[in-house]
Motif scaffolding. Sequence first.
Motif, PDB file in Angstrom:
ATOM      1  N   ASP A   1       9.627 -16.233  -1.625  1.00 34.69           N
ATOM      2  CA  ASP A   1       8.381 -15.771  -1.001  1.00 34.69           C
ATOM      3  C   ASP A   1       8.628 -14.555  -0.117  1.00 34.69           C
ATOM      4  OD1 ASP A   1       6.927 -17.833  -2.191  1.00 34.69           O
ATOM      5  OD2 ASP A   1       7.224 -19.180  -0.487  1.00 34.69           O
ATOM      6  N   VAL A   2       9.722 -14.586   0.625  1.00 28.43           N
ATOM      7  CA  VAL A   2      10.030 -13.465   1.513  1.00 28.43           C
ATOM      8  C   VAL A   2      10.371 -12.214   0.709  1.00 28.43           C
ATOM      9  CG1 VAL A   2      11.528 -12.627   3.354  1.00 28.43           C
ATOM     10  CG2 VAL A   2      10.812 -15.028   3.330  1.00 28.43           C
ATOM     11  N   ALA A   3      11.157 -12.384  -0.361  1.00 29.28           N
ATOM     12  CA  ALA A   3      11.522 -11.237  -1.191  1.00 29.28           C
ATOM     13  C   ALA A   3      10.290 -10.575  -1.795  1.00 29.28           C
ATOM     14  CB  ALA A   3      12.487 -11.675  -2.296  1.00 29.28           C
ATOM     15  N   HIS A   4       9.321 -11.381  -2.215  1.00 30.54           N
ATOM     16  CA  HIS A   4       8.060 -10.861  -2.748  1.00 30.54           C
ATOM     17  C   HIS A   4       7.282 -10.114  -1.659  1.00 30.54           C
ATOM     18  CE1 HIS A   4       3.740 -11.057  -3.616  1.00 30.54           C
ATOM     19  NE2 HIS A   4       4.060 -11.063  -4.899  1.00 30.54           N
ATOM     20  N   ASP A   5       7.196 -10.715  -0.486  1.00 26.40           N
ATOM     21  CA  ASP A   5       6.345 -10.174   0.570  1.00 26.40           C
ATOM     22  C   ASP A   5       6.964  -8.972   1.287  1.00 26.40           C
ATOM     23  OD1 ASP A   5       4.584 -12.156  -0.096  1.00 26.40           O
ATOM     24  OD2 ASP A   5       4.980 -13.410   1.655  1.00 26.40           O
ATOM     25  N   LEU A   6       8.258  -8.742   1.111  1.00 25.90           N
ATOM     26  CA  LEU A   6       8.881  -7.567   1.708  1.00 25.90           C
ATOM     27  C   LEU A   6       8.479  -6.280   1.001  1.00 25.90           C
ATOM     28  CD1 LEU A   6      12.526  -8.716   2.562  1.00 25.90           C
ATOM     29  CD2 LEU A   6      10.842  -7.818   4.171  1.00 25.90           C
ATOM     30  N   VAL A   7       8.038  -6.372  -0.247  1.00 22.42           N
ATOM     31  CA  VAL A   7       7.585  -5.171  -0.964  1.00 22.42           C
ATOM     32  C   VAL A   7       6.336  -4.634  -0.262  1.00 22.42           C
ATOM     33  CG1 VAL A   7       6.718  -4.251  -3.139  1.00 22.42           C
ATOM     34  CG2 VAL A   7       8.567  -5.949  -3.144  1.00 22.42           C
ATOM     35  N   GLY A   8       6.410  -3.398   0.188  1.00 19.18           N
ATOM     36  CA  GLY A   8       5.325  -2.792   0.955  1.00 19.18           C
ATOM     37  C   GLY A   8       5.590  -2.716   2.442  1.00 19.18           C
ATOM     38  N   VAL A   9       6.635  -3.410   2.918  1.00 17.81           N
ATOM     39  CA  VAL A   9       7.007  -3.377   4.333  1.00 17.81           C
ATOM     40  C   VAL A   9       7.835  -2.113   4.606  1.00 17.81           C
ATOM     41  CG1 VAL A   9       8.466  -4.518   6.075  1.00 17.81           C
ATOM     42  CG2 VAL A   9       6.910  -5.870   4.652  1.00 17.81           C
ATOM     43  N   GLU A  10       7.662  -1.526   5.791  1.00 13.12           N
ATOM     44  CA  GLU A  10       8.413  -0.334   6.162  1.00 13.12           C
ATOM     45  C   GLU A  10       9.712  -0.722   6.879  1.00 13.12           C
ATOM     46  OE1 GLU A  10       7.836   3.954   8.490  1.00 13.12           O
ATOM     47  OE2 GLU A  10       6.401   2.331   8.821  1.00 13.12           O
ATOM     48  N   LEU A  11      10.834  -0.290   6.325  1.00 16.45           N
ATOM     49  CA  LEU A  11      12.138  -0.477   6.954  1.00 16.45           C
ATOM     50  C   LEU A  11      12.414   0.743   7.831  1.00 16.45           C
ATOM     51  CD1 LEU A  11      14.965  -1.732   7.338  1.00 16.45           C
ATOM     52  CD2 LEU A  11      15.626  -0.687   5.161  1.00 16.45           C
TER      53      LEU A  11
ATOM     54  N   GLU B   1       1.396  -3.331  -6.534  1.00 14.86           N
ATOM     55  CA  GLU B   1       1.324  -4.377  -7.552  1.00 14.86           C
ATOM     56  C   GLU B   1       2.745  -4.914  -7.751  1.00 14.86           C
ATOM     57  OE1 GLU B   1       0.503  -5.016 -12.342  1.00 14.86           O
ATOM     58  OE2 GLU B   1       0.058  -3.066 -11.407  1.00 14.86           O
ATOM     59  N   VAL B   2       3.013  -6.095  -7.237  1.00 14.01           N
ATOM     60  CA  VAL B   2       4.366  -6.645  -7.268  1.00 14.01           C
ATOM     61  C   VAL B   2       4.578  -7.423  -8.559  1.00 14.01           C
ATOM     62  CG1 VAL B   2       6.042  -8.105  -6.086  1.00 14.01           C
ATOM     63  CG2 VAL B   2       4.374  -6.798  -4.759  1.00 14.01           C
ATOM     64  N   VAL B   3       5.642  -7.073  -9.280  1.00  8.20           N
ATOM     65  CA  VAL B   3       6.010  -7.770 -10.510  1.00  8.20           C
ATOM     66  C   VAL B   3       7.434  -8.298 -10.352  1.00  8.20           C
ATOM     67  CG1 VAL B   3       4.449  -6.457 -11.993  1.00  8.20           C
ATOM     68  CG2 VAL B   3       6.768  -5.605 -11.580  1.00  8.20           C
ATOM     69  N   THR B   4       7.805  -9.243 -11.191  1.00 11.82           N
ATOM     70  CA  THR B   4       9.146  -9.824 -11.139  1.00 11.82           C
ATOM     71  C   THR B   4       9.947  -9.420 -12.362  1.00 11.82           C
ATOM     72  OG1 THR B   4       8.436 -11.875 -12.218  1.00 11.82           O
ATOM     73  CG2 THR B   4       8.338 -11.801  -9.817  1.00 11.82           C
TER      74      THR B   4
END
Length: 207
Positions: A15-25, A161-164
């Motif tokens: 869940d965290v790996a999915h939700d990190l997409v779009g987060v600013e590092l 759009e997050v894909v796996t």
Amino acid sequence: MSWLKRDFFERDVLDVAHDLVGVELVWNGCSGIIIETEAYAVNDDPACHTASRPSAREFVRSKPPGTAYVYFNYGMYWLFNLLVKGGGRDGLILIRALEPKRGIEAMQQRRKRDKLHELCSGPGKLSVALGIEGAHHGTVMVGRGRPPGCGLRMPQDSTHEVVTDIRVGISQAVDFPWRFLSHHSPHLSVKHGKVKLSALTPRRRPK
């Protein structure tokens, strides 16, 4: 945008790996939007460092969620990961690619490249671009102890759009669909569907 807090990393590693997409590092004057991650589970994942490295198991045991796990890969590049623990599955998340946002000139100088899509389109590339090295292993990226100028910020809105897809460059558990990508980003390390499994590769169903 608000800084992520520790509870963001106290969930299941997928869940965290999915939700990190779009987060600013954000890292010492530079930053990029995370557009590709790869999850590794502490248990039942032979590709995770915890399966073979006692030091990795001790890191997971002793460090708080959201701590940076940085290691040297193939004697060439430092790779930047984040610790997840306290949810359904503990694990480490490799940050594979960023879309550069701030400090671009500094990134270009470190990478000796000018084109934006070449700066952070891979885990080793982004570490060079940001100036991440082994001394940064153990950096607390969220909550108390986070150094000024470093952290993770949640955007007000995200259109990714997050894909796996399957993970890259490993020899075990190769068919786990635990890579998360912003589908149409030009900054990916490997585009969706480009990694192919050999017909002889043994399959291992993730638990």
